[in-house]
Structure formats: structure tokens, C-alpha cells
Motif scaffolding. Structure first.
Motif, PDB file in Angstrom:
ATOM      1  N   THR A 280       0.716  -1.361   0.021  1.00 51.06           N
ATOM      2  CA  THR A 280       0.009  -0.104   0.034  1.00 51.06           C
ATOM      3  C   THR A 280       1.070   1.399  -0.024  1.00 51.06           C
ATOM      4  O   THR A 280       0.697   1.985  -0.782  1.00 51.06           O
ATOM      5  CB  THR A 280      -0.831   0.025   1.201  1.00 51.06           C
ATOM      6  N   HIS A 281       1.873   1.475   0.814  1.00 51.94           N
ATOM      7  CA  HIS A 281       2.622   2.530   1.180  1.00 51.94           C
ATOM      8  C   HIS A 281       3.498   2.809  -0.184  1.00 51.94           C
ATOM      9  O   HIS A 281       3.735   4.002  -0.711  1.00 51.94           O
ATOM     10  CB  HIS A 281       3.329   2.742   2.469  1.00 51.94           C
ATOM     11  N   MET A 282       4.420   2.061  -0.317  1.00 52.13           N
ATOM     12  CA  MET A 282       5.340   2.157  -1.275  1.00 52.13           C
ATOM     13  C   MET A 282       4.737   2.324  -3.035  1.00 52.13           C
ATOM     14  O   MET A 282       5.418   3.100  -3.493  1.00 52.13           O
ATOM     15  CB  MET A 282       6.157   0.769  -1.631  1.00 52.13           C
ATOM     16  N   PRO A 283       3.434   1.963  -3.145  1.00 51.25           N
ATOM     17  CA  PRO A 283       2.875   2.398  -4.708  1.00 51.25           C
ATOM     18  C   PRO A 283       2.493   3.856  -4.453  1.00 51.25           C
ATOM     19  O   PRO A 283       2.785   4.515  -5.375  1.00 51.25           O
ATOM     20  CB  PRO A 283       1.733   1.370  -4.740  1.00 51.25           C
ATOM     21  N   LEU A 284       2.312   4.398  -3.130  1.00 54.68           N
ATOM     22  CA  LEU A 284       1.912   5.557  -3.144  1.00 54.68           C
ATOM     23  C   LEU A 284       3.322   6.468  -3.383  1.00 54.68           C
ATOM     24  O   LEU A 284       3.074   7.504  -4.096  1.00 54.68           O
ATOM     25  CB  LEU A 284       1.138   6.098  -1.793  1.00 54.68           C
TER      26      LEU A 284
ATOM     27  N   ASP B 217      11.584  20.280  -3.627  1.00 57.57           N
ATOM     28  CA  ASP B 217      10.430  20.929  -3.100  1.00 57.57           C
ATOM     29  C   ASP B 217       9.332  20.956  -3.906  1.00 57.57           C
ATOM     30  O   ASP B 217       8.140  20.985  -3.280  1.00 57.57           O
ATOM     31  CB  ASP B 217      11.017  22.505  -3.242  1.00 57.57           C
ATOM     32  N   ALA B 218       9.310  20.652  -5.326  1.00 53.10           N
ATOM     33  CA  ALA B 218       8.266  20.581  -6.048  1.00 53.10           C
ATOM     34  C   ALA B 218       7.430  19.377  -5.553  1.00 53.10           C
ATOM     35  O   ALA B 218       6.141  19.265  -5.465  1.00 53.10           O
ATOM     36  CB  ALA B 218       8.389  20.602  -7.494  1.00 53.10           C
ATOM     37  N   ALA B 219       8.278  18.262  -5.360  1.00 57.23           N
ATOM     38  CA  ALA B 219       7.570  16.861  -4.965  1.00 57.23           C
ATOM     39  C   ALA B 219       6.881  16.997  -3.651  1.00 57.23           C
ATOM     40  O   ALA B 219       6.132  16.359  -3.540  1.00 57.23           O
ATOM     41  CB  ALA B 219       8.878  15.873  -4.912  1.00 57.23           C
TER      42      ALA B 219
ATOM     43  N   ARG C 233       1.537  14.430  -0.493  1.00 56.05           N
ATOM     44  CA  ARG C 233       0.624  14.711   0.730  1.00 56.05           C
ATOM     45  C   ARG C 233      -0.174  13.410   1.069  1.00 56.05           C
ATOM     46  O   ARG C 233      -0.502  13.234   1.911  1.00 56.05           O
ATOM     47  CB  ARG C 233      -0.413  15.967   0.388  1.00 56.05           C
ATOM     48  N   ALA C 234      -0.485  12.656  -0.142  1.00 56.01           N
ATOM     49  CA  ALA C 234      -1.297  11.437   0.107  1.00 56.01           C
ATOM     50  C   ALA C 234      -0.114  10.522   0.699  1.00 56.01           C
ATOM     51  O   ALA C 234      -0.974   9.612   1.695  1.00 56.01           O
ATOM     52  CB  ALA C 234      -1.851  10.889  -1.224  1.00 56.01           C
TER      53      ALA C 234
ATOM     54  N   LEU D 235       1.006   7.488   6.149  1.00 59.24           N
ATOM     55  CA  LEU D 235       1.918   6.984   7.400  1.00 59.24           C
ATOM     56  C   LEU D 235       1.044   6.782   8.619  1.00 59.24           C
ATOM     57  O   LEU D 235       1.334   5.890   9.462  1.00 59.24           O
ATOM     58  CB  LEU D 235       2.858   8.303   7.648  1.00 59.24           C
ATOM     59  N   ALA D 236      -0.042   7.627   8.795  1.00 56.62           N
ATOM     60  CA  ALA D 236      -0.805   7.553  10.153  1.00 56.62           C
ATOM     61  C   ALA D 236      -1.684   6.286  10.025  1.00 56.62           C
ATOM     62  O   ALA D 236      -2.015   5.539  11.094  1.00 56.62           O
ATOM     63  CB  ALA D 236      -1.933   8.698  10.074  1.00 56.62           C
ATOM     64  N   ASN D 237      -1.653   5.613   8.838  1.00 57.07           N
ATOM     65  CA  ASN D 237      -2.507   4.350   8.744  1.00 57.07           C
ATOM     66  C   ASN D 237      -1.598   3.354   9.469  1.00 57.07           C
ATOM     67  O   ASN D 237      -2.234   2.090   9.646  1.00 57.07           O
ATOM     68  CB  ASN D 237      -2.962   3.773   7.305  1.00 57.07           C
TER      69      ASN D 237
END
Length: 99
Positions: free
Chosen positions: A24-28, A69-71, A78-79, A84-86
Motif C-alpha cells: 500500500t505505502h510504497m505504491p503511493l 521542493d516541488a515533490a 501529501r497522500a 503514514l498515520a495508517n
């Protein structure tokens, strides 16, 4: 080169953590614009002995400060940050590094 380092302390359930992290996280993370490379390091020990403070150290590489900075301002990043909270709330320290 700019890097974002995410250093994760050992979770209670390592298998569940790693499953969520990889599926889940790495694909984001990989959707982050300007991302040149990612490196995921599983910590195997501490050079000074004892239990290491972290179990996983992940790196996000960017070619320069402008692309970094752009990233960081992007909706994709942001997503990733919200995710991370999940699975890692209270377990992660995030550093910005230049090499």
C-alpha cells in the motif's frame, strides 16, 4: 542530490507492517513526481551492539532541491504523508538530507 529519509522504529507486528508498507505505502511513494529512486533498507543490527533504534530506513532520492521542493508540495506526496498515520504513527522519524 536531495533525499528524504524515513526511519521506522520496530512495530509490534513486523509482518503486518511490512505487508502494508510494500503493498500500500510504497505504491503511493512511487507516484511522487520527480522521484529518481527509492531505497528500502532493513536494519539487521547496531554497530555498537544492542537493539538498533530503527528496523527500516527508506530513502527517496531527488536530483536537486528544486525537484525535491516541488515533490514535497505535490498532492501525491501529501497522500503519501497522510498514509503514514495508517500504519506508522509514532514509529517514524523523517529527515531531509543533501548529498
Amino acid at each position: 542530490m536531495m533525499k528524504l529519509l524515513a526511519m521506522y522504529r520496530r512495530p509490534d507486528d513486523v509482518d503486518a507492517f511490512m505487508s502494508y508498507y510494500t503493498s500500500t505505502h510504497m505504491p503511493l511513494v512511487e507516484k511522487t513526481p520527480g522521484l529518481q529512486a527509492t531505497v528500502v533498507n532493513r536494519v539487521k543490527g547496531s554497530a555498537t551492539g544492542g537493539e538498533p533504534p530503527y528496523s527500516l530506513v527508506a530513502e527517496m532520492h531527488f536530483v536537486d532541491a528544486e525537484s525535491f521542493d516541488a515533490a514535497m508540495r505535490s498532492p501525491e506526496n501529501r497522500a503519501t504523508g497522510k498514509d503514514l498515520a495508517n500504519f506508522a504513527e509514532g514509529l517514524v522519524d523523517v529527515l531531509i538530507c543533501e548529498s
